[in-house]
Design a protein around this motif. Sequence first.
Motif, PDB file in Angstrom:
ATOM      1  N   GLY A   1       3.766  -5.578   5.539  1.00 48.24           N
ATOM      2  CA  GLY A   1       3.524  -4.582   4.484  1.00 48.24           C
ATOM      3  C   GLY A   1       4.625  -3.554   4.310  1.00 48.24           C
ATOM      4  O   GLY A   1       5.817  -3.858   4.424  1.00 48.24           O
ATOM      5  N   GLY A   2       4.185  -2.305   4.057  1.00 48.49           N
ATOM      6  CA  GLY A   2       5.100  -1.225   3.684  1.00 48.49           C
ATOM      7  C   GLY A   2       6.256  -1.014   4.651  1.00 48.49           C
ATOM      8  O   GLY A   2       7.377  -0.717   4.223  1.00 48.49           O
TER       9      GLY A   2
ATOM     10  N   ARG B   1       8.900  -3.691   3.935  1.00 51.85           N
ATOM     11  CA  ARG B   1       9.485  -3.372   2.615  1.00 51.85           C
ATOM     12  C   ARG B   1      10.490  -2.223   2.759  1.00 51.85           C
ATOM     13  O   ARG B   1      11.623  -2.315   2.291  1.00 51.85           O
ATOM     14  CB  ARG B   1       8.336  -2.985   1.676  1.00 51.85           C
TER      15      ARG B   1
ATOM     16  N   ARG C   1      -3.081 -12.214   0.037  1.00 53.07           N
ATOM     17  CA  ARG C   1      -4.122 -11.289  -0.443  1.00 53.07           C
ATOM     18  C   ARG C   1      -3.567  -9.931  -0.847  1.00 53.07           C
ATOM     19  O   ARG C   1      -4.282  -9.070  -1.323  1.00 53.07           O
ATOM     20  CB  ARG C   1      -5.141 -11.021   0.679  1.00 53.07           C
ATOM     21  N   ARG C   2      -2.303  -9.744  -0.626  1.00 57.92           N
ATOM     22  CA  ARG C   2      -1.723  -8.409  -0.863  1.00 57.92           C
ATOM     23  C   ARG C   2      -1.379  -8.196  -2.329  1.00 57.92           C
ATOM     24  O   ARG C   2      -1.467  -9.106  -3.137  1.00 57.92           O
ATOM     25  CB  ARG C   2      -0.535  -8.211   0.055  1.00 57.92           C
ATOM     26  N   ASP C   3      -0.991  -6.930  -2.623  1.00 56.33           N
ATOM     27  CA  ASP C   3      -0.838  -6.577  -4.037  1.00 56.33           C
ATOM     28  C   ASP C   3       0.431  -7.104  -4.696  1.00 56.33           C
ATOM     29  O   ASP C   3       0.376  -7.740  -5.739  1.00 56.33           O
ATOM     30  CB  ASP C   3      -0.975  -5.051  -4.218  1.00 56.33           C
TER      31      ASP C   3
ATOM     32  N   ASN D   1       5.298  -6.034  -1.012  1.00 61.95           N
ATOM     33  CA  ASN D   1       4.395  -5.612   0.073  1.00 61.95           C
ATOM     34  C   ASN D   1       3.884  -6.804   0.871  1.00 61.95           C
ATOM     35  O   ASN D   1       3.019  -6.648   1.724  1.00 61.95           O
ATOM     36  CB  ASN D   1       3.200  -4.853  -0.501  1.00 61.95           C
TER      37      ASN D   1
ATOM     38  N   ASP E   1      -8.569  -6.850  -8.305  1.00 61.82           N
ATOM     39  CA  ASP E   1      -8.566  -5.429  -7.945  1.00 61.82           C
ATOM     40  C   ASP E   1      -7.739  -4.618  -8.952  1.00 61.82           C
ATOM     41  O   ASP E   1      -6.515  -4.522  -8.838  1.00 61.82           O
ATOM     42  CB  ASP E   1      -7.983  -5.277  -6.526  1.00 61.82           C
TER      43      ASP E   1
ATOM     44  N   ARG F   1      -4.786  -2.012  -8.511  1.00 57.61           N
ATOM     45  CA  ARG F   1      -3.387  -2.437  -8.369  1.00 57.61           C
ATOM     46  C   ARG F   1      -2.554  -2.030  -9.578  1.00 57.61           C
ATOM     47  O   ARG F   1      -1.332  -1.932  -9.477  1.00 57.61           O
ATOM     48  CB  ARG F   1      -3.325  -3.952  -8.149  1.00 57.61           C
TER      49      ARG F   1
ATOM     50  N   ARG G   1      -1.347   1.225  -8.553  1.00 54.86           N
ATOM     51  CA  ARG G   1      -0.393   1.046  -7.445  1.00 54.86           C
ATOM     52  C   ARG G   1       0.950   0.529  -7.969  1.00 54.86           C
ATOM     53  O   ARG G   1       2.011   0.968  -7.526  1.00 54.86           O
ATOM     54  CB  ARG G   1      -0.957   0.079  -6.392  1.00 54.86           C
TER      55      ARG G   1
ATOM     56  N   ARG H   1       2.780   3.375  -9.401  1.00 54.72           N
ATOM     57  CA  ARG H   1       3.250   4.298  -8.350  1.00 54.72           C
ATOM     58  C   ARG H   1       4.500   3.751  -7.658  1.00 54.72           C
ATOM     59  O   ARG H   1       5.487   4.471  -7.471  1.00 54.72           O
ATOM     60  CB  ARG H   1       2.126   4.518  -7.323  1.00 54.72           C
ATOM     61  N   PHE H   2       4.474   2.469  -7.294  1.00 51.17           N
ATOM     62  CA  PHE H   2       5.646   1.897  -6.599  1.00 51.17           C
ATOM     63  C   PHE H   2       6.839   1.790  -7.550  1.00 51.17           C
ATOM     64  O   PHE H   2       7.974   1.997  -7.143  1.00 51.17           O
ATOM     65  CB  PHE H   2       5.311   0.520  -6.009  1.00 51.17           C
TER      66      PHE H   2
ATOM     67  N   ARG I   1       8.266   5.250  -7.620  1.00 54.61           N
ATOM     68  CA  ARG I   1       8.845   5.680  -6.341  1.00 54.61           C
ATOM     69  C   ARG I   1      10.177   5.010  -6.041  1.00 54.61           C
ATOM     70  O   ARG I   1      11.130   5.645  -5.619  1.00 54.61           O
ATOM     71  CB  ARG I   1       7.869   5.386  -5.201  1.00 54.61           C
TER      72      ARG I   1
HETATM   73  P1  ATP Z   1       2.797   3.701   1.282  1.00 54.29           P
HETATM   74  O1  ATP Z   1       4.257   3.802   1.551  1.00 54.29           O
HETATM   75  O2  ATP Z   1       2.375   4.329   0.000  1.00 54.29           O
HETATM   76  O3  ATP Z   1       1.916   4.033   2.439  1.00 54.29           O
HETATM   77  P2  ATP Z   1       2.031   1.005   1.792  1.00 54.29           P
HETATM   78  O4  ATP Z   1       2.547  -0.268   1.172  1.00 54.29           O
HETATM   79  O5  ATP Z   1       2.211   1.174   3.255  1.00 54.29           O
HETATM   80  O6  ATP Z   1       2.662   2.157   0.966  1.00 54.29           O
HETATM   81  P3  ATP Z   1      -0.846   1.191   1.989  1.00 54.29           P
HETATM   82  O7  ATP Z   1      -1.729   1.685   0.905  1.00 54.29           O
HETATM   83  O8  ATP Z   1      -0.841   1.879   3.294  1.00 54.29           O
HETATM   84  O9  ATP Z   1       0.547   1.138   1.307  1.00 54.29           O
HETATM   85  O10 ATP Z   1      -1.190  -0.324   2.207  1.00 54.29           O
HETATM   86  C1  ATP Z   1      -0.651  -1.107   3.269  1.00 54.29           C
HETATM   87  C2  ATP Z   1      -0.494  -2.541   2.801  1.00 54.29           C
HETATM   88  O11 ATP Z   1      -1.772  -3.066   2.446  1.00 54.29           O
HETATM   89  C3  ATP Z   1       0.371  -2.679   1.532  1.00 54.29           C
HETATM   90  O12 ATP Z   1       1.722  -2.837   1.862  1.00 54.29           O
HETATM   91  C4  ATP Z   1      -0.213  -3.873   0.857  1.00 54.29           C
HETATM   92  O13 ATP Z   1       0.368  -5.034   1.385  1.00 54.29           O
HETATM   93  C5  ATP Z   1      -1.676  -3.855   1.261  1.00 54.29           C
HETATM   94  N1  ATP Z   1      -2.544  -3.275   0.218  1.00 54.29           N
HETATM   95  C6  ATP Z   1      -2.927  -1.993   0.089  1.00 54.29           C
HETATM   96  N2  ATP Z   1      -3.736  -1.826  -0.961  1.00 54.29           N
HETATM   97  C7  ATP Z   1      -3.881  -3.040  -1.514  1.00 54.29           C
HETATM   98  C8  ATP Z   1      -4.617  -3.525  -2.630  1.00 54.29           C
HETATM   99  N3  ATP Z   1      -5.319  -2.717  -3.413  1.00 54.29           N
HETATM  100  N4  ATP Z   1      -4.543  -4.844  -2.873  1.00 54.29           N
HETATM  101  C9  ATP Z   1      -3.824  -5.654  -2.084  1.00 54.29           C
HETATM  102  N5  ATP Z   1      -3.113  -5.262  -1.051  1.00 54.29           N
HETATM  103  C10 ATP Z   1      -3.131  -3.979  -0.748  1.00 54.29           C
END
Ligand code: ATP
Length: 406
Positions: A17-18, A21, A108-110, A114, A154, A157, A160, A163-164, A167
């Motif tokens: 995830g984040g 990235r 499953r992620r957004d 990520n 969802d 997203r 989201r 927002r990304f 950012r």
């Molecule tokens: P941030 O820097 O804003 O914290 P992040 O990517 O770490 O960004 P989180 O909201 O902490 O964001 O989410 C962690 C991970 O979970 C994301 O990187 C993404 O892969 C997954 N995720 C979060 N929300 C969703 C969603 N609504 N649908 C699918 N995957 C999601």
Amino acid sequence: MAGELGNRLNVAVYVVGGFVRDLLLGRKNLDLDLVVEGDGIAFAYKLAHQLGGRVRQHKKFKTAIIIYINAAGEEERLDVATARLEYYEQPASLPTVELSSIKMDLYRRDFTINALAIQLSHDNFGKLIDFFGAQKDIRDKLIRVLHSLSFVEDPTRILRAIRFETRFEFTIGPQTTKLIKNALHLKLITKLSGTRIFHELQLIFNEVSPYQSLLRMQEFAVLEAIHPSLKLTPAKSHLLKEIEKVLEWYRMLYTKPYPEAWIIYLLGLTSASKQEEVESVLERLHLTASQHNEFMTLRSTVKSTINLLGKIRPEAFSQLYKMLSPIPLEGVLYMMARTKSETVKKNISHYLAYLRNTTLDISGEDLQLLGFPPGPAYGEVLRKTLFAKLDDKVNTRQEQLDFAYR
Ligand code: ATP
């Protein structure tokens, strides 16, 4: 350490995830999310033991949070999730399944950016796992969903993605743009709970440049899909830009507490609405009763104060202080953005940067030594002395004592 533990327990461990990235983007990120192909909760307990931390588990989702104190003495959190697939019941197919369970987790992620992972365990330590072309999207600065039903699954997203995009100064890809428009056409936002929308909006308002996201939300007609009263007008848009500038200025002061940005932006977004409309927006966002009441009170305080601020005589700083000090910081910052008068803006900035932090060099103890009988009168005398100091009538400690003793 997590990787070694994975090796010992014979489970594959990934950081996902984040964090990954941001590693590729060269941005700081201390939030570590781990995914374990195996029993994530058992893994979390063992890792917490090694870190000297504790575990909060969520059995239903097979996830856990490890809370521990890092080398710098600060509390840190580590999320551990289980890559979930039925095939755990079929250990015979383990080799192929091992890769596909992390793949399913990432699927499953957004967004592609990520959905990256780095393997920590086994011989593949440090291996970057990119099934969906995230590295190319990072190079091309694109936000892309992983499949065409993503926003149907969802709709948060959509927020989201915006927002990304803001950012990272990326662009939402053409196909993903079409899918967002389609989701809005299908009115999917109306199906979302107020709590989830409010949470995503708060995240947007906490970013450095919410204004750009608000413009994008307007382009996609997301704001009006949340509530018709939120639609931007040129005047509102100007005000929201001013709010962003004021918050940027305030951040540079490095003073705590930091305001709750959502209050200020929501005051701006509802600035042209009637009371009933504002109430209806707050209900749509499912604010708690106290958030709701505080917001409405602040809104009316700000409305009645902003005109009075224009009537303050120049340099009447104690009057300014008396007017602004009972108002929550969010209201003061909102008025600074809202006023059209440069003098009022300057006055509010002077209040926030200096007046608000003014303290006396004398205390109740000094009053006692001067022979004042103890009691509530102390507060009143000190308050008056403070006003005198704000108006530059007393500066030194002796002058303050003399003034208090008059
Ligand atoms: P941030 O820097 O804003 O914290 P992040 O990517 O770490 O960004 P989180 O909201 O902490 O964001 O989410 C962690 C991970 O979970 C994301 O990187 C993404 O892969 C997954 N995720 C979060 N929300 C969703 C969603 N609504 N649908 C699918 N995957 C999601």
